[in-house]
Every structure is written in structure tokens, then in C-alpha cells.
Enzyme design. Structure first.
Site, mmCIF file in Angstrom:
data_model
loop_
_atom_site.group_PDB
_atom_site.id
_atom_site.type_symbol
_atom_site.label_atom_id
_atom_site.label_comp_id
_atom_site.label_asym_id
_atom_site.label_seq_id
_atom_site.Cartn_x
_atom_site.Cartn_y
_atom_site.Cartn_z
ATOM 1 N N ASP A 1 0.785 -1.246 0.000
ATOM 2 C CA ASP A 1 0.000 0.000 0.000
ATOM 3 C C ASP A 1 0.819 1.300 0.000
ATOM 4 O OD1 ASP A 1 -1.530 -2.126 0.846
ATOM 5 O OD2 ASP A 1 -2.177 -1.194 2.700
ATOM 6 N N PHE B 1 2.083 -1.011 9.993
ATOM 7 C CA PHE B 1 1.098 -1.169 8.934
ATOM 8 C C PHE B 1 0.637 0.201 8.417
ATOM 9 C CE2 PHE B 1 -0.829 -5.737 9.352
ATOM 10 C CZ PHE B 1 0.424 -6.276 9.119
HETATM 11 C C1 FRU Z 1 -3.848 -3.688 2.743
HETATM 12 C C2 FRU Z 1 -3.206 -4.081 4.060
HETATM 13 C C3 FRU Z 1 -3.549 -3.104 5.152
HETATM 14 C C4 FRU Z 1 -2.410 -3.279 6.107
HETATM 15 C C5 FRU Z 1 -1.252 -3.511 5.172
HETATM 16 C C6 FRU Z 1 -0.209 -4.428 5.701
HETATM 17 O O1 FRU Z 1 -3.168 -4.155 1.620
HETATM 18 O O2 FRU Z 1 -3.586 -5.391 4.411
HETATM 19 O O3 FRU Z 1 -4.811 -3.295 5.749
HETATM 20 O O4 FRU Z 1 -2.228 -2.163 6.923
HETATM 21 O O5 FRU Z 1 -1.792 -4.043 3.979
HETATM 22 O O6 FRU Z 1 0.901 -4.480 4.854
#
Ligand code: FRU
Length: 479
Positions: free
Chosen positions: A28, A87
Site C-alpha cells: 500500500d 502497517f
Molecule cells: C492492505 C493491508 C492493510 C495493512 C497492510 C499491511 O493491503 O492489508 O490493511 O495495513 O496491507 O501491509
């Protein structure tokens, strides 16, 4: 023992004009913001392998959202509140500081990744390069009682002298939901309640990831990446979707009254999009140019994943249009093709370039039931990516030789059809009719792409093709 970051061993699929990490894994986009004269983009990053792992925040900055300079990793999973991953989250500029609000992911026991706790944390930088985590993290220690342990991806903004955040969540009955928080100082947060919730898991998801809530042209738009929506005929065909609800946010109630969920991108590879406001008032969105089930051929070369071209969002006719930002024109190096045909045949549009912008305009007023095919092939391999337009149905079908299933983009009726295709070494982004529909694909050309067009009726086609820049990432930073 220090583990060394992975290196790129083969450049065959490296992109020319998309934001990538120096090597390793990206998912992300995070923390999009403008600070001290630069746009900053962070991303979920695992620098030690080309697969997902304990997440850091990779970091790049740019003057124009297109030419990126990699900066040192901003935050790493090295605190007791985020020891198994920093995250996703967002950024806010306040008191001369670039503040990051992010989720800490923590396993109770690393041998069981299904049991974790998630909390929200703060980090700040005053120079846009070095970040310090807040000493009293976490700033939100646990999810509210009406939510499961799935509690992540805070998006923060300022409104009327206070700060608000939406956080992705899940109800105890297994429905995706949006949690709403308020603070005066980013450190002490008050839970205000649930702003919105999936009607059913099958139609709107069992978990809502990566929320973003912003105002655009008089509407409040909730951008969200739900997990678990079931495929329905031509919709929701990817593993997970990114889309939006249009509504009205009432800060007092609080509540978000909204319409139905609309998918944002019809391609195979688009997820976890986030937005920011530019100093000149544009709402810009960037997504992850992948989906979890992509074959990711570049993993063999020491890297995986990239971010999409930045897209300006425009809300009109009760629809969210996505257009390549105006700056994208500066990627143009030279005009390769500029001609028009009254054509009923197969023509070669271009061959031999890996970074291209292809613009096609087709007059639909003098033709009926036109079928148009754009084929991006990869001779001598049989691989191809094909876009098929049918005028009567007024829709495009997309076939990606390497991926299962067809993807479909329907358009409203129009006198002229416009296609703007951005081709890069291993990606294709297709904007239809000024961004009414967009299809985003990873596509791994092995050789030099050959682009042909076939029309089954005489139609007036105008074609302009530009060669685009192939060197927009600069990875050489001083620590
Ligand atoms: C979305 C996600 C988020 C999380 C991140 C972890 O792709 O699952 O919800 O924060 O990726 O890498």
C-alpha cells in the site's frame, strides 16, 4: 546479526516512470502529503525480500509527483507497540511537523500469525527525512468493544480546529466497518462511534481496509478497500476491491449517510488507494499497482510491486472520474506517431518502445455497431493484452493472457471515444473517456511491445503516441 537488504538482480521488468522501491517488496501507498516544498509518499515496505514480511514504511519525495527521490526508511517495526509491522496509515502536517499515524501490528506468538493485536501509533519528523516515534505510543491502544482485533489503517485530517481519523474495522458479527475518532493534539484520541458499516459481508465486505474520507465538489467521499465482496456477474472480480461511497458526513451525530459501493478500477491490479490534497486544491489518488494473487514475475529479480501513476479525482455526474495528473505531460520525450485514418483494417500503431502514452480518439457519430480491438502483443511469444470495444454495448472487455477472467468497463454514451493508455515495462493503465473508467494491469512484456488496432467498420481514428521518460526513480540518497 544484521540482515542485508535484498538487491535487484535483473532489470527486465523494472518500470520506467512509476514509483518503485530500490528493491524488495512494496504494497500500500501510505502517508501521502506535501511538506516543505516536496510531495512525500510512503509505502508498505519489506526491504529484505521480494515477499511480504514485517512491514516498514519506505519513503520517497518528489517536486512533481512523478520524479522520485528515495529517502531512508521512515519507520521500522522495532518497538513493543509495532514489533511485527508498521502497517498502513496517513500523514498530517501540524506545527511545522510531518506527523505519521500508523497501525502497529503485533503477534502474540510469531508462530501463529492469525492471532494478533493492532493499535495506532504516532511518529513525527521536522526535516521530512528523520522520524521519531512518540514515546507514549500507542496513541490508541486497542479497538473499541464493538470491533474485532482487525483495527487498522488510520486516515487523519483536520476539521474546524480539531483532528479526526477514520480507521478500518470489523464488527463482531463479521461486517466491515468504519470507526471514527477525534483529537485535539494527535496524542489523546476519543472514540466517537461507527460511521458506516457493510450491509452484508458478501455485498460490501467482512473487513474494511485503508479508508480515506474527503470532501470533493460538495460531497463526502469514502474511499475504501473492502475484503470479502463476492463476485457478481461482471463486478467485483478481483480477490479484493477498492471503491467508494458518496455521502454526507455529519460530525455531530456522528454518521455518514451514503449511497451504494462503486468499484473504482476495472483492471486486475489496483488496491489500497489513498489520496491527498495538493497546495493548489487538487485531490490526488495513488494506489498499489498489484493485487495479492498477481503472479509477480519480478519476485525472481529481487523486487515486487509499485505504485500507480498519481490520478486526479473529479466528481461530476454522480461519478468519480480519475485522470492522470496534469504533470504527467512532462514525462513526454517525443512524439512518435501523430496521424488519423478513416480506417477499416488492422494497423500497427507502434512497435519497439516500453514507455508509451497512446492517445486515441474515435468519432462515433458516423458509424454504427463498431468493434474496435487494441492488441498489445509481445512477439514472438503468444502473450497479449487485448482491449475490445463494442459500440452497441458501449463497453470494453480486457483480456490479459497471463491472468484468469475477462475484465469489463462500461461507459455512458458519447459522440467520441477517448482512450489514453500508459504503457510501462510491466504495467498498463488504461483511461477511458477522460477517466470515466480505468483499468490497471501488471503485464510482463518479455520483448518489445507491438501495439495494433483493428476496426471492423470505417471509422475516423486519430492517434497520438508519445515516448515517455524511463528514469523517474532516483535511489541514491545520503543517509
Ligand atoms: C492492505 C493491508 C492493510 C495493512 C497492510 C499491511 O493491503 O492489508 O490493511 O495495513 O496491507 O501491509
Amino acid at each position: 546479526m544484521t540482515i542485508a537488504p535484498i538487491q535487484v538482480t535483473n532489470h527486465r521488468y523494472r518500470l520506467g516512470y512509476h514509483l518503485m522501491a530500490p528493491a524488495g517488496w512494496i504494497n500500500d501507498p501510505n502517508g501521502l502529503c506535501y511538506f516543505q516544498g516536496y510531495y512525500h509518499v510512503f509505502y508498505q515496505y519489506h526491504p529484505y525480500s521480494a515477499t511480504w514480511g514485517p512491514m516498514s514504511w519506505g519513503h520517497a519525495r518528489s517536486r512533481d509527483l512523478l520524479h522520485w527521490q528515495t529517502l531512508p526508511i521512515a519507520i521500522k517495526p522495532n518497538s513493543w507497540t509495532d514489533h511485527d509491522g508498521c502497517f498502513s496509515g496517513s500523514a498530517l502536517i501540524k506545527d511545522q511537523g510531518l506527523h505519521l499515524l500508523y497501525t502497529g501490528n503485533n503477534y502474540y506468538n510469531r508462530s501463529n500469525v492469525n492471532e494478533y493485536w493492532q493499535n495506532q501509533n504516532l511518529a513525527v519528523s521536522y526535516d521530512g527525512r528523520h522520524f521519531t516515534k512518540y514515546l507514549n505510543n500507542p496513541v490508541i491502544a486497542q479497538p473499541p468493544l464493538d470491533n474485532t482485533e482487525n483495527f487498522r489503517d488510520p486516515k487523519v485530517w483536520e476539521y474546524d480546529g480539531l483532528y479526526y481519523a477514520v480507521i478500518g474495522g470489523q464488527s463482531p458479527t463479521g461486517l466491515g466497518q468504519l470507526l471514527f475518532y477525534q483529537t485535539a493534539d494527535l496524542k489523546h484520541w476519543h472514540y466517537l462511534g461507527i460511521l458506516a458499516q457493510a450491509q452484508t459481508a458478501a455485498t460490501e465486505g467482512y473487513m474494511w481496509e485503508c479508508p480515506d474520507l474527503f470532501r470533493l465538489n460538495g460531497q463526502d467521499i469514502l474511499l475504501i478497500s473492502p475484503q470479502g465482496i463476492q463476485a457478481q456477474a461482471q463486478r467485483y472480480l478481483n480477490l479484493y476491491q477498492t471503491g467508494y461511497f458518496v455521502g454526507r458526513l455529519d460530525y455531530q451525530q456522528p454518521a455518514l449517510v451514503h449511497g451504494s459501493f462503486q468499484e473504482l478500477d476495472q483492471g486486475h491490479d489496483f488496491y489500497a488507494a489513498q489520496t491527498m490534497l495538493t497546495p493548489d486544491g487538487r485531490r490526488i489518488m495513488i494506489g498499489w499497482l498489484n493485487m495479492w494473487d498477481n503472479e509477480m514475475l519480478e519476485q525472481a529479480d529481487g523486487w515486487a510491486g509499485a505504485l500507480t501513476l498519481p490520478r486526479e479525482l473529479v466528481y461530476k455526474n454522480e461519478h468519480l472520474y480519475q485522470q492522470p495528473i496534469a504533470e504527467t505531460k512532462t514525462l513526454r520525450q517525443q512524439v512518435l506517431v501523430n496521424k488519423s485514418w478513416p480506417t477499416k483494417q488492422t494497423v500497427t500503431l507502434i512497435q519497439g518502445y516500453s514507455q508509451l502514452e497512446i492517445n486515441l480518439k474515435i468519432d462515433l457519430t458516423q458509424v454504427n455497431d463498431l468493434n474496435l480491438n487494441i492488441k498489445m502483443s509481445d512477439p514472438p511469444t503468444p502473450n497479449h493484452l487485448t482491449l475490445q470495444y463494442n459500440q452497441t454495448r458501449h463497453q470494453f472487455l480486457l483480456y490479459n493472457f497471463n491472468r484468469p477472467g475477462v475484465r469489463i468497463a462500461a461507459l455512458s454514451s458519447c459522440p467520441e471515444l477517448k482512450l489514453q493508455i500508459f504503457l510501462d515495462t510491466s504495467s498498463v493503465e488504461i483511461f477511458l473517456n477522460d477517466g470515466e473508467a480505468v483499468l490497471t494491469e501488471r503485464y510482463y512484456f518479455q520483448n518489445s511491445p507491438l501495439i495494433t488496432m483493428t476496426t471492423d467498420k470505417a471509422a475516423d481514428v486519430q492517434c497520438v503516441i508519445y515516448q515517455l521518460s524511463s528514469q523517474t526513480n532516483n535511489y541514491h540518497y545520503e543517509i
